[in-house]
Design a protein around this motif. Sequence first.
Motif, PDB file in Angstrom:
ATOM      1  N   ALA A 294       1.172  20.561 -46.094  1.00  0.00           N
ATOM      2  CA  ALA A 294      -0.176  21.116 -46.315  1.00  0.00           C
ATOM      3  C   ALA A 294      -1.120  20.387 -45.362  1.00  0.00           C
ATOM      4  O   ALA A 294      -1.511  19.246 -45.605  1.00  0.00           O
ATOM      5  CB  ALA A 294      -0.606  20.908 -47.757  1.00  0.00           C
ATOM      6  N   MET A 295      -1.468  21.051 -44.250  1.00  0.00           N
ATOM      7  CA  MET A 295      -2.197  20.353 -43.188  1.00  0.00           C
ATOM      8  C   MET A 295      -3.594  19.916 -43.618  1.00  0.00           C
ATOM      9  O   MET A 295      -4.088  18.888 -43.216  1.00  0.00           O
ATOM     10  CB  MET A 295      -2.304  21.246 -41.950  1.00  0.00           C
ATOM     11  N   HIS A 296      -4.255  20.780 -44.398  1.00  0.00           N
ATOM     12  CA  HIS A 296      -5.610  20.403 -44.813  1.00  0.00           C
ATOM     13  C   HIS A 296      -5.892  20.896 -46.230  1.00  0.00           C
ATOM     14  O   HIS A 296      -5.186  21.781 -46.735  1.00  0.00           O
ATOM     15  CB  HIS A 296      -6.661  21.020 -43.868  1.00  0.00           C
ATOM     16  N   PHE A 297      -6.886  20.291 -46.853  1.00  0.00           N
ATOM     17  CA  PHE A 297      -7.544  20.888 -48.023  1.00  0.00           C
ATOM     18  C   PHE A 297      -9.034  20.727 -47.788  1.00  0.00           C
ATOM     19  O   PHE A 297      -9.441  20.133 -46.769  1.00  0.00           O
ATOM     20  CB  PHE A 297      -7.069  20.238 -49.338  1.00  0.00           C
ATOM     21  N   GLY A 298      -9.854  21.257 -48.674  1.00  0.00           N
ATOM     22  CA  GLY A 298     -11.293  21.170 -48.399  1.00  0.00           C
ATOM     23  C   GLY A 298     -12.132  21.222 -49.661  1.00  0.00           C
ATOM     24  O   GLY A 298     -11.629  21.472 -50.764  1.00  0.00           O
ATOM     25  N   ARG A 299     -13.406  20.992 -49.463  1.00  0.00           N
ATOM     26  CA  ARG A 299     -14.376  20.968 -50.559  1.00  0.00           C
ATOM     27  C   ARG A 299     -15.712  21.499 -50.053  1.00  0.00           C
ATOM     28  O   ARG A 299     -15.931  21.617 -48.843  1.00  0.00           O
ATOM     29  CB  ARG A 299     -14.603  19.516 -51.041  1.00  0.00           C
ATOM     30  N   ARG A 300     -16.649  21.764 -50.985  1.00  0.00           N
ATOM     31  CA  ARG A 300     -18.017  22.046 -50.584  1.00  0.00           C
ATOM     32  C   ARG A 300     -18.903  20.944 -51.175  1.00  0.00           C
ATOM     33  O   ARG A 300     -18.701  20.552 -52.340  1.00  0.00           O
ATOM     34  CB  ARG A 300     -18.457  23.422 -51.078  1.00  0.00           C
ATOM     35  N   ALA A 301     -19.841  20.433 -50.376  1.00  0.00           N
ATOM     36  CA  ALA A 301     -20.713  19.339 -50.856  1.00  0.00           C
ATOM     37  C   ALA A 301     -21.751  19.910 -51.823  1.00  0.00           C
ATOM     38  O   ALA A 301     -22.313  20.982 -51.586  1.00  0.00           O
ATOM     39  CB  ALA A 301     -21.402  18.675 -49.675  1.00  0.00           C
ATOM     40  N   LEU A 302     -21.999  19.167 -52.912  1.00  0.00           N
ATOM     41  CA  LEU A 302     -23.009  19.594 -53.895  1.00  0.00           C
ATOM     42  C   LEU A 302     -24.367  18.964 -53.594  1.00  0.00           C
ATOM     43  O   LEU A 302     -25.406  19.500 -53.973  1.00  0.00           O
ATOM     44  CB  LEU A 302     -22.556  19.199 -55.305  1.00  0.00           C
TER      45      LEU A 302
END
Length: 418
Positions: A294-302
């Motif tokens: 799994a090369m990447h994962f991500g998030r959104r900043a709150l």
Amino acid sequence: MPAPQVLAPPDPAAVDLTDPRTFHDVDTHALWRRFRELSPVHWHPATERAPGFWVVSKYEDAVAVYRDNKRFTSEKGNVLATLLQGGDSAAGKMLAVTDGPRHRAIRNLMLKSFAPRVLQPVVDGVHRHTRELVARAVDSGEADFVTDVADHVPIHTMGDLMDIPYADRPRLVEWNTQTLSRHDSADSEMESLMARNEILLYLSGLAAERRRNPGEDVISVLATATVDGEPLTEDEIIFNCYSLILGGDESTRMSLAGGLIALAENPEQWRRLKTGDVTSDSATEEILRWTTPAMHFGRRALVDVPLREKVIKAGDVVTLWNSSANFDEDVFADPYSFDVGRSPNKHVVFGHGPHFCLGAFLGRVHVNAMVEALRDQVARVELRGPARRLYSNFVHGYSGLPVALTAERATEGTDGDA
Ligand code: HEM
């Protein structure tokens, strides 16, 4: 094996990480080294297809964001594809894209089915099944390690956990591959969407049946469970079953194929494994780090979050590149050598923090079973012809890998070189 193209070191400002071609047949190690050196917290500009986003490539920063589910959310998506299109339709229902108390409650429910003690029969099955598949590949002389071996192991584990009828399992593997990663650029995104719908529809049928007639499997656990006295919703049941197939199958298959290539290309490490100089557990960890499926994962900043000299603004998308973090020279000594005895080896293959992979134990079991089967049953591994790479900016792996495996007994008395 085709050698990756040797190009001038890439300029992070000119790299398009939304385009799967960026990862195809190029030296991604060189690419990530440049990101870490020149722009460890990098603003990836908008493309004609998608808005801009942050690229985090250092281990320490990736771990800090993974850990921080107060200032970063998974509910707007956790991979580039969904983050950039504005969200995930499973948000608030499927574990990986749910935060807060609901995430904890459903995770705790599911964890009961994933405790190592509960899984012992499944573990035995994985080892038995892997040994049989490797024996068959050895007997047939030449084999495709992906389609003849790796493709067949994890789906049966997930299938056993969920009690999915045998005859339906090959279809699930095919849909899953279409959903996550395409074999080449010609396959359409529509196909991937349709495959995801097929899986959801299929699981919906199974969930309805298990609600009427529950067994011991995970689908039955979810279909009959309650949180605060209320049953889970239909969507929660279906999406969480889906996430097991999604998370459990493809990544695991990719680490098996990548692991075989690494062992074949590093005879000295193969010898260390064969002679018992290192344990299968230690080799397993290094294969996981080396392959980082799994090369990447991500998030959104709150909220606004300072990171190094940059400020990630509230609402920004942040991607965490495991395929860079796991080769960060500040954490891993000599990161580009495949060292089956590497210690410590605290990679982030399974992520980190509150969303740490629920199936990490099972993922390890699969790689370990493959390592032990190869060590005990195979004297020599030869790569025969080019491996076929998947076309994806999320999954790193192979859809085809022609090999010849020589039986251990056939070369008794040799030193067991790869
Ligand atoms: C989460 C990788 C195997 C089920 C994750 C995450 C990573 C990951 C990096 C974190 C995602 C995030 O932070 O947003 C892998 C790799 C595997 C593997 C590389 C194999 C080598 C499995 C297996 C299963 C599974 C075998 C199921 C049996 C899940 C689930 C989550 C997850 C349900 C979400 C956990 C949560 O959000 O609380 N996986 N995984 N994975 N994985 Fe895996």
